[in-house]
Design an enzyme around this catalytic site. Structure first.
Site, PDB file in Angstrom:
ATOM      1  N   ASP A 115      -0.388  18.633 -21.695  1.00 25.64           N
ATOM      2  CA  ASP A 115      -1.197  17.420 -21.747  1.00 25.64           C
ATOM      3  C   ASP A 115      -0.339  16.477 -22.587  1.00 25.64           C
ATOM      4  O   ASP A 115      -0.272  16.586 -23.808  1.00 25.64           O
ATOM      5  CB  ASP A 115      -2.552  17.698 -22.404  1.00 25.64           C
ATOM      6  CG  ASP A 115      -3.382  16.422 -22.527  1.00 25.64           C
ATOM      7  OD1 ASP A 115      -2.809  15.311 -22.422  1.00 25.64           O
ATOM      8  OD2 ASP A 115      -4.602  16.528 -22.752  1.00 25.64           O
TER       9      ASP A 115
ATOM     10  N   TYR B 141       0.840  -1.204   0.000  1.00 23.58           N
ATOM     11  CA  TYR B 141       0.000   0.000   0.000  1.00 23.58           C
ATOM     12  C   TYR B 141       0.875   1.254   0.000  1.00 23.58           C
ATOM     13  O   TYR B 141       0.655   2.179  -0.760  1.00 23.58           O
ATOM     14  CB  TYR B 141      -0.908  -0.013   1.233  1.00 23.58           C
ATOM     15  CG  TYR B 141      -2.015   1.010   1.195  1.00 23.58           C
ATOM     16  CD1 TYR B 141      -3.308   0.640   0.843  1.00 23.58           C
ATOM     17  CD2 TYR B 141      -1.779   2.343   1.523  1.00 23.58           C
ATOM     18  CE1 TYR B 141      -4.333   1.575   0.810  1.00 23.58           C
ATOM     19  CE2 TYR B 141      -2.795   3.285   1.487  1.00 23.58           C
ATOM     20  CZ  TYR B 141      -4.069   2.899   1.135  1.00 23.58           C
ATOM     21  OH  TYR B 141      -5.084   3.826   1.098  1.00 23.58           O
TER      22      TYR B 141
ATOM     23  N   LYS C 290      -1.813   5.929 -23.719  1.00 20.45           N
ATOM     24  CA  LYS C 290      -1.361   6.310 -25.056  1.00 20.45           C
ATOM     25  C   LYS C 290       0.126   5.962 -25.176  1.00 20.45           C
ATOM     26  O   LYS C 290       0.476   4.819 -25.376  1.00 20.45           O
ATOM     27  CB  LYS C 290      -1.616   7.800 -25.317  1.00 20.45           C
ATOM     28  CG  LYS C 290      -2.961   8.310 -24.813  1.00 20.45           C
ATOM     29  CD  LYS C 290      -4.155   7.737 -25.543  1.00 20.45           C
ATOM     30  CE  LYS C 290      -5.481   8.043 -24.868  1.00 20.45           C
ATOM     31  NZ  LYS C 290      -5.760   9.422 -24.543  1.00 20.45           N
TER      32      LYS C 290
ATOM     33  N   HIS D  41     -22.838  10.806 -28.759  1.00 14.89           N
ATOM     34  CA  HIS D  41     -22.364   9.743 -29.663  1.00 14.89           C
ATOM     35  C   HIS D  41     -22.182   8.402 -28.957  1.00 14.89           C
ATOM     36  O   HIS D  41     -22.245   7.360 -29.583  1.00 14.89           O
ATOM     37  CB  HIS D  41     -21.082  10.160 -30.381  1.00 14.89           C
ATOM     38  CG  HIS D  41     -19.954  10.553 -29.497  1.00 14.89           C
ATOM     39  ND1 HIS D  41     -20.013  11.624 -28.662  1.00 14.89           N
ATOM     40  CD2 HIS D  41     -18.726  10.009 -29.335  1.00 14.89           C
ATOM     41  CE1 HIS D  41     -18.864  11.739 -28.014  1.00 14.89           C
ATOM     42  NE2 HIS D  41     -18.077  10.766 -28.399  1.00 14.89           N
TER      43      HIS D  41
ATOM     44  N   ALA E 228      -0.259  13.135 -23.143  1.00 16.15           N
ATOM     45  CA  ALA E 228      -0.704  11.781 -23.512  1.00 16.15           C
ATOM     46  C   ALA E 228       0.093  11.231 -24.703  1.00 16.15           C
ATOM     47  O   ALA E 228       0.495  10.073 -24.718  1.00 16.15           O
ATOM     48  CB  ALA E 228      -2.197  11.792 -23.842  1.00 16.15           C
TER      49      ALA E 228
ATOM     50  N   PHE F 291      -8.508  18.566 -25.201  1.00 17.58           N
ATOM     51  CA  PHE F 291      -9.095  17.254 -25.467  1.00 17.58           C
ATOM     52  C   PHE F 291     -10.458  17.229 -24.769  1.00 17.58           C
ATOM     53  O   PHE F 291     -10.675  17.976 -23.821  1.00 17.58           O
ATOM     54  CB  PHE F 291      -8.166  16.157 -24.921  1.00 17.58           C
ATOM     55  CG  PHE F 291      -8.705  14.779 -25.146  1.00 17.58           C
ATOM     56  CD1 PHE F 291      -8.833  14.273 -26.430  1.00 17.58           C
ATOM     57  CD2 PHE F 291      -9.102  13.983 -24.089  1.00 17.58           C
ATOM     58  CE1 PHE F 291      -9.347  13.009 -26.648  1.00 17.58           C
ATOM     59  CE2 PHE F 291      -9.623  12.707 -24.301  1.00 17.58           C
ATOM     60  CZ  PHE F 291      -9.738  12.229 -25.576  1.00 17.58           C
ATOM     61  N   ASP F 292     -11.382  16.366 -25.209  1.00 18.18           N
ATOM     62  CA  ASP F 292     -12.754  16.487 -24.669  1.00 18.18           C
ATOM     63  C   ASP F 292     -12.873  16.247 -23.162  1.00 18.18           C
ATOM     64  O   ASP F 292     -13.617  16.947 -22.487  1.00 18.18           O
ATOM     65  CB  ASP F 292     -13.784  15.681 -25.486  1.00 18.18           C
ATOM     66  CG  ASP F 292     -13.386  14.246 -25.730  1.00 18.18           C
ATOM     67  OD1 ASP F 292     -12.505  13.750 -25.012  1.00 18.18           O
ATOM     68  OD2 ASP F 292     -13.966  13.610 -26.628  1.00 18.18           O
TER      69      ASP F 292
HETATM   70  C1  LIG Z   1      -6.762  10.178 -24.074  1.00 25.61           C
HETATM   71  C2  LIG Z   1      -6.444  11.567 -23.773  1.00 25.61           C
HETATM   72  C3  LIG Z   1      -6.802  12.149 -22.543  1.00 25.61           C
HETATM   73  C4  LIG Z   1      -7.633  11.439 -21.494  1.00 25.61           C
HETATM   74  O1  LIG Z   1      -7.041  10.287 -21.020  1.00 25.61           O
HETATM   75  P1  LIG Z   1      -7.873   8.994 -20.532  1.00 25.61           P
HETATM   76  O2  LIG Z   1      -6.808   8.054 -20.101  1.00 25.61           O
HETATM   77  O3  LIG Z   1      -8.685   8.524 -21.678  1.00 25.61           O
HETATM   78  O4  LIG Z   1      -8.729   9.426 -19.389  1.00 25.61           O
HETATM   79  C5  LIG Z   1      -6.423  13.458 -22.346  1.00 25.61           C
HETATM   80  N1  LIG Z   1      -5.755  14.165 -23.272  1.00 25.61           N
HETATM   81  C6  LIG Z   1      -5.378  13.623 -24.444  1.00 25.61           C
HETATM   82  C7  LIG Z   1      -4.620  14.441 -25.440  1.00 25.61           C
HETATM   83  C8  LIG Z   1      -5.716  12.314 -24.741  1.00 25.61           C
HETATM   84  O5  LIG Z   1      -5.354  11.793 -25.929  1.00 25.61           O
END
Ligand SMILES: *Cc1c(COP(=O)(O)O)cnc(C)c1O
Length: 485
Positions: A240, A96, A283, A476, A242, A148-149
């Protein structure tokens, strides 16, 4: 016979640069891995697919994955882990507090990003929850090249306004430029002149690569200058991250002065301009689950973030992840920086894009890091936007080839104005084919191209759609349709 063999043996020997170039153009080329474990996929019969998609309300999110032959819905968490990652899973320390696996991720972040503090989370949006929840106040404006959304969602949940500062060319799907994820620095400065003074801008974020406009990269120059401007106004600059490794690959390929640098060197320089990052490890860390906030050196911010982390995710040294997940992330972060891997991954996107282009499929250009985007308005000019042309194309792709893509058009972004009852239609009507990492070979790509060739010849069998169910937001995912026949 013997002459042929001799010819092959007498291939001129290539220099390293020529070999790289061949690799890039997929000449005399194959995937840079061999396959030790396989997972069966099946193309279900055409009649079965017709029935399955009807039962799914003509929405591909409602299909069972086992009914899909080639699944290009997303590249998030759908990648194939390597033998090394799977081996590391067995080293997972499930303690933990103070797990060894946590320190492996922390060391990797320090080594690649140069950041001292790590706040783990179960995925990217959870990292966004932690950072945004800690820093964003109601009424503020959060600046990003393009949110990103889920990022946008977290800004909105904190009652702030997400502001996209992408340069205009980034919105133009037919304009060919090397760095269409770049931020408009004049717009940034104008926002900061007002917002930094009166405290209405909490920080600036740069999304690399910019997912929402097709995985388009941001140049090192733009990153450096945007960070300089942000710091001049006394604010923090976050990434960000990812898809940061893919962004670094594009910098290596396209930006002067970086051609001889390793991806890791480029990454370390890039992150040196920022104060922290959020990342979805699903990613470019090539794992099935995980994410984090990384912070350069602000200990107060780290403490603030871990409060929310402990509440929503878990203790500091696991943050909603199993020890084995952390091991896979630590290994995957390095694999994601490998030249051969990136060359293959981004080369595969280009391979598919080039072949679709050859048969006249209208696509967004240049191809981004993680998939190709088909312009459904252009491909299906006879289907008006109110009949969901991009959604209709995703359905035909499934019917014709068992392929699952995703609609980014009127279903995802259109809505009915609740006050006037008027329909709002987005500018773009796209279908995205996102390619999972290390999962499909170029032969799968060939099957996709053949399916499109078939579709182009038989456009008349594509039906217009009528929306029969839609929730008010994010429609969607759960919308249902009927075909107009
Ligand atoms: C996928 C993604 C996110 C969100 O990550 P999740 O692991 O799906 O919650 C944020 N920003 C970018 C650019 C992404 O491609």
């Amino acid at each position: 016979m013997s002459i042929m063999v001799l010819d092959i043996l007498n291939l001129p020997s290539l220099t390293g640069a020529e070999e790289r170039n061949n690799m890039r153009n997929r000449i005399n080329y194959a995937e840079p891995y061999k396959i030790k474990m396989v997972e069966a996929i099946e193309l279900k019969p055409a009649e079965y697919r017709e029935k399955a998609i009807a039962e799914a309300g003509f929405n591909l999110f409602n299909l069972k994955a086992e009914d899909v032959y080639i699944d290009l819905l997303t590249d998030s968490g759908t990648g194939a882990m390597s033998n090394r990652q799977w081996a590391s899973v067995f080293l997972g320390d499930e303690s933990y507090a103070g797990a060894a696996s946590y320190f492996k991720v922390k060391d990797a972040i320090k080594d690649i990003f140069g950041y001292n503090y790590l706040v783990l989370s179960h995925q990217g949006r959870a990292a966004e929850n932690i950072l945004m929840g800690s820093l964003v106040k109601p009424g503020q404006r959060v600046l990003n090249n393009m949110h990103f959304d889920t990022t946008e969602g977290h800004v909105l949940m904190n009652e702030a306004l997400p502001v996209n500062l992408l340069r205009d060319e980034g919105f133009d799907t037919e304009f060919d430029a090397p760095f269409k994820g770049n931020m408009d620095l004049e717009k940034l400065e104008a926002e900061l002149k007002v917002g930094a003074e009166n405290g209405t801008v909490p920080f600036v974020m740069m999304t690399v690569t910019c997912n929402s406009n097709g995985g388009q990269p941001v140049s090192m120059k733009n990153i450096r200058e945007a960070a300089e401007i942000t710091h001049k106004y006394g604010l923090k600059f976050f990434f960000d991250a990812a898809r940061y490794a893919e962004n670094c690959y594009f910098i290596q390929q396209r930006e002067k002065g970086y051609e001889d640098k390793s991806i890791k060197e480029i990454a370390t320089e890039m992150f040196s301009y920022g104060d922290g990052a959020t990342m979805s490890a699903k990613k470019d860390a090539i794992v099935n689950i995980g994410g984090f906030v990384a912070i350069k050196n602000d200990e107060d911010l780290y403490n603030m973030c871990t409060q929310r982390q402990i509440q929503y995710e878990g203790f500091r040294t696991y943050g909603g992840l199993a020890g084995r997940d952390m091991e896979a992330i630590a290994a995957g972060l390095y694999e994601g920086l490998n030249d051969d891997y990136l060359e293959d991954r981004i080369g595969q996107v280009k391979y598919l894009g080039d072949k679709l282009n050859e048969i006249g499929i209208p696509l967004q250009i240049p191809f981004g890091g993680h998939g190709v985007f088909i312009n459904a308005k252009k491909l299906l000019p006879d289907i008006e936007q109110k009949y969901f042309p991009a959604q209709a194309l995703t359905i035909e792709l499934y019917k014709a080839g068992g392929i699952r893509g995703v609609e980014l058009g009127t279903c995802a972004f259109g809505h009915t104005d609740s006050a006037t009852g008027e329909e709002y239609y987005p500018e773009l009507e796209l279908v995205r084919l996102a390619i999972p990492r290390r999962v499909y070979t170029d032969r799968h790509m060939d099957v996709i191209v053949n399916t499109f060739a078939d579709i182009v010849k038989n456009k008349s069998r594509i039906h217009k759609l009528k929306l029969v169910y839609a929730p008010t937001i994010m429609r969607h995912f759960t919308a249902r349709f009927e075909e107009i026949v």
